[in-house]
Design a protein around this motif. Structure first.
Motif, PDB file in Angstrom:
ATOM      1  N   ALA A 342       6.966   8.110 -24.914  1.00 51.31           N
ATOM      2  CA  ALA A 342       6.920   9.027 -26.058  1.00 51.31           C
ATOM      3  C   ALA A 342       5.780  10.032 -25.909  1.00 51.31           C
ATOM      4  O   ALA A 342       4.758   9.767 -25.273  1.00 51.31           O
ATOM      5  CB  ALA A 342       6.739   8.233 -27.347  1.00 51.31           C
ATOM      6  N   ILE A 343       6.006  11.215 -26.507  1.00 57.62           N
ATOM      7  CA  ILE A 343       4.968  12.236 -26.624  1.00 57.62           C
ATOM      8  C   ILE A 343       4.736  12.429 -28.114  1.00 57.62           C
ATOM      9  O   ILE A 343       5.605  12.922 -28.830  1.00 57.62           O
ATOM     10  CB  ILE A 343       5.409  13.556 -25.962  1.00 57.62           C
ATOM     11  CG1 ILE A 343       5.762  13.322 -24.484  1.00 57.62           C
ATOM     12  CG2 ILE A 343       4.319  14.611 -26.090  1.00 57.62           C
ATOM     13  CD1 ILE A 343       6.371  14.535 -23.808  1.00 57.62           C
ATOM     14  N   LEU A 344       3.536  12.058 -28.596  1.00 57.70           N
ATOM     15  CA  LEU A 344       3.316  11.935 -30.036  1.00 57.70           C
ATOM     16  C   LEU A 344       2.582  13.125 -30.644  1.00 57.70           C
ATOM     17  O   LEU A 344       1.550  13.573 -30.125  1.00 57.70           O
ATOM     18  CB  LEU A 344       2.497  10.675 -30.342  1.00 57.70           C
ATOM     19  CG  LEU A 344       3.082   9.317 -29.941  1.00 57.70           C
ATOM     20  CD1 LEU A 344       2.164   8.193 -30.397  1.00 57.70           C
ATOM     21  CD2 LEU A 344       4.474   9.141 -30.528  1.00 57.70           C
ATOM     22  N   THR A 345       3.135  13.607 -31.766  1.00 52.86           N
ATOM     23  CA  THR A 345       2.426  14.480 -32.692  1.00 52.86           C
ATOM     24  C   THR A 345       2.774  13.969 -34.080  1.00 52.86           C
ATOM     25  O   THR A 345       3.886  14.208 -34.577  1.00 52.86           O
ATOM     26  CB  THR A 345       2.836  15.952 -32.547  1.00 52.86           C
ATOM     27  OG1 THR A 345       2.620  16.376 -31.200  1.00 52.86           O
ATOM     28  CG2 THR A 345       2.021  16.830 -33.484  1.00 52.86           C
ATOM     29  N   ILE A 346       1.861  13.241 -34.697  1.00 58.06           N
ATOM     30  CA  ILE A 346       2.145  12.552 -35.954  1.00 58.06           C
ATOM     31  C   ILE A 346       1.103  12.950 -36.990  1.00 58.06           C
ATOM     32  O   ILE A 346      -0.101  12.897 -36.734  1.00 58.06           O
ATOM     33  CB  ILE A 346       2.147  11.017 -35.763  1.00 58.06           C
ATOM     34  CG1 ILE A 346       3.248  10.616 -34.770  1.00 58.06           C
ATOM     35  CG2 ILE A 346       2.343  10.305 -37.086  1.00 58.06           C
ATOM     36  CD1 ILE A 346       3.304   9.123 -34.494  1.00 58.06           C
ATOM     37  N   ARG A 347       1.574  13.348 -38.184  1.00 58.63           N
ATOM     38  CA  ARG A 347       0.688  13.745 -39.274  1.00 58.63           C
ATOM     39  C   ARG A 347       1.165  13.104 -40.574  1.00 58.63           C
ATOM     40  O   ARG A 347       2.354  13.123 -40.894  1.00 58.63           O
ATOM     41  CB  ARG A 347       0.713  15.274 -39.456  1.00 58.63           C
ATOM     42  CG  ARG A 347       0.328  16.066 -38.214  1.00 58.63           C
ATOM     43  CD  ARG A 347      -1.182  16.070 -38.000  1.00 58.63           C
ATOM     44  NE  ARG A 347      -1.544  16.964 -36.903  1.00 58.63           N
ATOM     45  CZ  ARG A 347      -1.583  16.611 -35.629  1.00 58.63           C
ATOM     46  NH1 ARG A 347      -1.267  15.364 -35.284  1.00 58.63           N
ATOM     47  NH2 ARG A 347      -1.923  17.482 -34.697  1.00 58.63           N
ATOM     48  N   THR A 348       0.232  12.557 -41.329  1.00 63.41           N
ATOM     49  CA  THR A 348       0.520  12.122 -42.691  1.00 63.41           C
ATOM     50  C   THR A 348      -0.728  12.298 -43.533  1.00 63.41           C
ATOM     51  O   THR A 348      -1.853  12.244 -43.019  1.00 63.41           O
ATOM     52  CB  THR A 348       1.020  10.669 -42.759  1.00 63.41           C
ATOM     53  OG1 THR A 348       1.431  10.383 -44.099  1.00 63.41           O
ATOM     54  CG2 THR A 348      -0.072   9.686 -42.360  1.00 63.41           C
ATOM     55  N   ALA A 349      -0.538  12.496 -44.812  1.00 64.13           N
ATOM     56  CA  ALA A 349      -1.677  12.674 -45.711  1.00 64.13           C
ATOM     57  C   ALA A 349      -2.040  11.385 -46.425  1.00 64.13           C
ATOM     58  O   ALA A 349      -3.217  11.088 -46.627  1.00 64.13           O
ATOM     59  CB  ALA A 349      -1.371  13.775 -46.733  1.00 64.13           C
ATOM     60  N   ASN A 350      -1.020  10.613 -46.816  1.00 66.47           N
ATOM     61  CA  ASN A 350      -1.269   9.378 -47.564  1.00 66.47           C
ATOM     62  C   ASN A 350      -0.290   8.317 -47.096  1.00 66.47           C
ATOM     63  O   ASN A 350       0.876   8.321 -47.505  1.00 66.47           O
ATOM     64  CB  ASN A 350      -1.098   9.614 -49.067  1.00 66.47           C
ATOM     65  CG  ASN A 350      -2.145  10.545 -49.638  1.00 66.47           C
ATOM     66  OD1 ASN A 350      -3.213  10.132 -50.057  1.00 66.47           O
ATOM     67  ND2 ASN A 350      -1.825  11.843 -49.623  1.00 66.47           N
ATOM     68  N   GLY A 351      -0.739   7.408 -46.254  1.00 65.81           N
ATOM     69  CA  GLY A 351       0.125   6.347 -45.766  1.00 65.81           C
ATOM     70  C   GLY A 351      -0.355   5.822 -44.428  1.00 65.81           C
ATOM     71  O   GLY A 351      -1.231   6.401 -43.778  1.00 65.81           O
ATOM     72  N   ARG A 352       0.238   4.739 -44.003  1.00 68.67           N
ATOM     73  CA  ARG A 352      -0.142   4.104 -42.745  1.00 68.67           C
ATOM     74  C   ARG A 352       0.656   4.709 -41.598  1.00 68.67           C
ATOM     75  O   ARG A 352       1.838   5.023 -41.742  1.00 68.67           O
ATOM     76  CB  ARG A 352       0.136   2.596 -42.851  1.00 68.67           C
ATOM     77  CG  ARG A 352      -0.115   1.788 -41.581  1.00 68.67           C
ATOM     78  CD  ARG A 352      -0.002   0.300 -41.890  1.00 68.67           C
ATOM     79  NE  ARG A 352       1.332  -0.030 -42.373  1.00 68.67           N
ATOM     80  CZ  ARG A 352       2.295  -0.578 -41.622  1.00 68.67           C
ATOM     81  NH1 ARG A 352       2.050  -0.831 -40.335  1.00 68.67           N
ATOM     82  NH2 ARG A 352       3.461  -0.877 -42.127  1.00 68.67           N
ATOM     83  N   ILE A 353      -0.018   4.864 -40.445  1.00 72.29           N
ATOM     84  CA  ILE A 353       0.661   5.250 -39.210  1.00 72.29           C
ATOM     85  C   ILE A 353       0.629   4.042 -38.280  1.00 72.29           C
ATOM     86  O   ILE A 353      -0.442   3.509 -37.977  1.00 72.29           O
ATOM     87  CB  ILE A 353      -0.020   6.450 -38.527  1.00 72.29           C
ATOM     88  CG1 ILE A 353       0.065   7.704 -39.399  1.00 72.29           C
ATOM     89  CG2 ILE A 353       0.629   6.717 -37.172  1.00 72.29           C
ATOM     90  CD1 ILE A 353      -0.677   8.903 -38.820  1.00 72.29           C
ATOM     91  N   ALA A 354       1.827   3.612 -37.830  1.00 75.91           N
ATOM     92  CA  ALA A 354       1.914   2.485 -36.907  1.00 75.91           C
ATOM     93  C   ALA A 354       2.850   2.860 -35.766  1.00 75.91           C
ATOM     94  O   ALA A 354       4.016   3.194 -36.005  1.00 75.91           O
ATOM     95  CB  ALA A 354       2.409   1.238 -37.628  1.00 75.91           C
ATOM     96  N   PHE A 355       2.330   2.808 -34.536  1.00 76.78           N
ATOM     97  CA  PHE A 355       3.120   3.120 -33.349  1.00 76.78           C
ATOM     98  C   PHE A 355       3.116   1.927 -32.423  1.00 76.78           C
ATOM     99  O   PHE A 355       2.071   1.328 -32.142  1.00 76.78           O
ATOM    100  CB  PHE A 355       2.559   4.334 -32.608  1.00 76.78           C
ATOM    101  CG  PHE A 355       3.251   4.589 -31.291  1.00 76.78           C
ATOM    102  CD1 PHE A 355       4.414   5.339 -31.250  1.00 76.78           C
ATOM    103  CD2 PHE A 355       2.754   4.054 -30.109  1.00 76.78           C
ATOM    104  CE1 PHE A 355       5.062   5.559 -30.042  1.00 76.78           C
ATOM    105  CE2 PHE A 355       3.394   4.268 -28.903  1.00 76.78           C
ATOM    106  CZ  PHE A 355       4.556   5.028 -28.865  1.00 76.78           C
ATOM    107  N   SER A 356       4.321   1.619 -31.894  1.00 76.18           N
ATOM    108  CA  SER A 356       4.456   0.528 -30.936  1.00 76.18           C
ATOM    109  C   SER A 356       5.412   0.964 -29.838  1.00 76.18           C
ATOM    110  O   SER A 356       6.565   1.323 -30.126  1.00 76.18           O
ATOM    111  CB  SER A 356       4.986  -0.735 -31.628  1.00 76.18           C
ATOM    112  OG  SER A 356       5.219  -1.768 -30.687  1.00 76.18           O
ATOM    113  N   GLY A 357       4.915   0.974 -28.598  1.00 77.48           N
ATOM    114  CA  GLY A 357       5.752   1.368 -27.473  1.00 77.48           C
ATOM    115  C   GLY A 357       4.919   2.002 -26.381  1.00 77.48           C
ATOM    116  O   GLY A 357       3.681   1.966 -26.418  1.00 77.48           O
ATOM    117  N   SER A 358       5.577   2.607 -25.400  1.00 83.01           N
ATOM    118  CA  SER A 358       4.862   3.246 -24.296  1.00 83.01           C
ATOM    119  C   SER A 358       4.761   4.740 -24.536  1.00 83.01           C
ATOM    120  O   SER A 358       5.602   5.348 -25.206  1.00 83.01           O
ATOM    121  CB  SER A 358       5.579   2.972 -22.973  1.00 83.01           C
ATOM    122  OG  SER A 358       6.871   3.556 -22.974  1.00 83.01           O
ATOM    123  N   LEU A 359       3.685   5.338 -23.962  1.00 86.33           N
ATOM    124  CA  LEU A 359       3.426   6.767 -24.097  1.00 86.33           C
ATOM    125  C   LEU A 359       3.576   7.453 -22.754  1.00 86.33           C
ATOM    126  O   LEU A 359       3.280   6.868 -21.695  1.00 86.33           O
ATOM    127  CB  LEU A 359       2.013   7.001 -24.635  1.00 86.33           C
ATOM    128  CG  LEU A 359       1.705   6.446 -26.034  1.00 86.33           C
ATOM    129  CD1 LEU A 359       0.223   6.603 -26.351  1.00 86.33           C
ATOM    130  CD2 LEU A 359       2.558   7.141 -27.080  1.00 86.33           C
TER     131      LEU A 359
END
Length: 441
Positions: A342-359
């Motif tokens: 994966a190629i990640l660009t993740i944004r959030t203002a209020n909440g949990r970010i959880a990523f599982s896997g290969s980059l």
């Protein structure tokens, strides 16, 4: 002053004659108006209905076109192995008595014309205004029609259901109040309605565009092949499965859930304002774009080059994916599981970010949060430069990071397994954790 009795008598008789003439004129006008096929009804009570049935057989040869426009009544068109068009009509009318209702039914204006292999059928209600009274139901004509298999159809009714089965020509269906159903049809398909549900089963449009559009009603699709597909409702649910598109699948809804499963296309575009969005078991040659305002977005087991998912209020969940992942949220968790390269660009203002896997080791990755934790679970042999920072929280890593610069509880810079592309994670209020991905057995 002395009154003249003879004069009074003459004036009285004249007044009576005038009143009688007015009454006669009013009655004549009332009778004439109520006998007209349209216009103004001064008084009309019609609680009794009557039906009249009629059939016509029209001979055709080769490719045929059937065009039917009706103000009220159901339309059922079925393809058969025949060289005739068989039209069965059931006229229904309402009146004060059964005899008047039957007469009114016989006089309902149905116009059938044939020009070669083109058949036109029109039923238009005469305009009518009732000042006092009402009828038990609407005057209507129900059509049941058998056509050759290769017939192209244009079907329209304002009040009533439309059903089409088995044709191989172009199909255009439109209605205002009544459900529209198409099954086992081959050819380009357009369905439009204002206040009704649309149902599609086992339709093959080849490479042609398919348009399904309603304002207030559900859309249900099971088995659809075609080029570009536009499926749109303003107020209702969209449930679609077994879709195969050579172009783009576009789903739009304002107030209602969207579910899509078992599909293939070049691209996928989904727009929703208020409702849940679920996508599962898809194959895309390019990417997908999903935008929601108020609702959860879930994507499972769908292969694409890129995933652009956005919601303002709701959870974003992506399971079983690879490639570019661009996720944006305002109020809700972002969960990514079973990702590959994966190629990640993740944004959030209020909440949990959880990523599982290969980059993807050759690309930079960015995760940003304002109020919430960031949890990263990646293979232990991943190779990255690390930049983690939090203002109010802690940083914890189970993987060995070679630290460069000052080490603080809220900031971490260093390299993982010798370093590589940048893996950046920042949050204002929350913890950042890095753990090793355990291989599935």
């Amino acid at each position: 002053m002395k009154r003249n009795p003879i004069l009074i008598i003459i004036l009285s008789i004249g007044l009576l004659l005038v009143c009688a003439l007015c009454a006669l004129t009013g009655y004549s006008t009332y009778t004439w108006l109520n006998r007209q096929p349209g216009g103004i009804r001064l008084w009309n009570i019609a609680p009794i209905s009557a039906q009249v049935q009629e059939s016509q057989d029209l001979e055709v040869s080769g490719s045929t076109t059937l065009e039917l426009h009706s103000d009220a009544g159901s339309i059922t068109v079925t393809a058969t192995e025949t060289d005739h068009i068989e039209v069965d009509m059931t006229r229904t009318a309402w009146a004060a008595t059964e005899e008047d209702a039957r007469l009114a039914a016989e006089n309902l204006p149905v116009n059938i014309t044939q020009n070669g292999n083109r058949i036109s059928i029109d039923f238009e209600q005469p305009d009518e205004i009732t000042l006092v009274g009402g009828r038990g139901g609407m005057n209507s004509v129900d059509f049941t029609i058998q056509v050759p298999v290769d017939t192209a159809v244009i079907l329209e009714t304002s009040f009533g259901d439309i059903s089409l089965n088995g044709t191989t020509g172009t199909a255009e269906l439109s209605g205002s109040f009544g459900d529209l159903t198409v099954s086992q049809v081959t050819g380009a398909l357009t369905m439009r309605s204002s206040q009704s549900a649309l149902t599609v089963r086992d339709v093959d449009a080849g490479l042609e565009t398919v348009t399904l559009d309603t304002s207030f009603g559900d859309i249900r699709v099971n088995g659809l092949t075609g080029g570009d597909m536009v499926i749109r409702t303003s107020n209702g649910t969209i449930s679609a499965q077994n879709l195969n598109s050579t172009g783009q699948i576009e789903l739009q809804d304002q107030f209602g859930d969207i579910t899509l499963s078992q599909f293939s296309a070049a691209r996928l575009s989904i727009t929703s304002s208020n409702g849940r969005v679920e996508v599962e078991a898809g194959e895309l040659e390019e990417g997908m774009e999903i935008t929601n305002s108020f609702g959860k977005v879930t994507v499972r087991s769908t292969n694409a080059d890129a995933y652009d998912l956005e919601t303002s209020n709701g959870e974003l969940s992506l399971e079983g994916c690879r490639g570019e992942i661009n996720l944006n949220n305002s109020f809700g968790d972002i969960l990514v599981t079973r990702a590959e390269a994966a190629i990640l660009t993740i944004r959030t203002a209020n909440g949990r970010i959880a990523f599982s896997g290969s980059l993807n080791p050759a690309s930079a990755h960015s995760l940003e949060n304002s109020f919430g934790d960031i949890q990263l679970t990646i293979p232990a042999d991943s190779v990255f430069d690390i930049e983690f920072e939090t203002q109010f929280g802690e940083i914890d890593s189970d993987l060995p990071i070679t630290v460069s610069g000052a080490l603080t509880p809220t900031s971490l810079q260093g390299t993982l397994n010798g370093g590589g592309a940048l893996l950046e994670a920042t949050t204002s209020n929350g913890d950042i954790t890095l753990t090793a991905l355990v291989a599935e057995r």
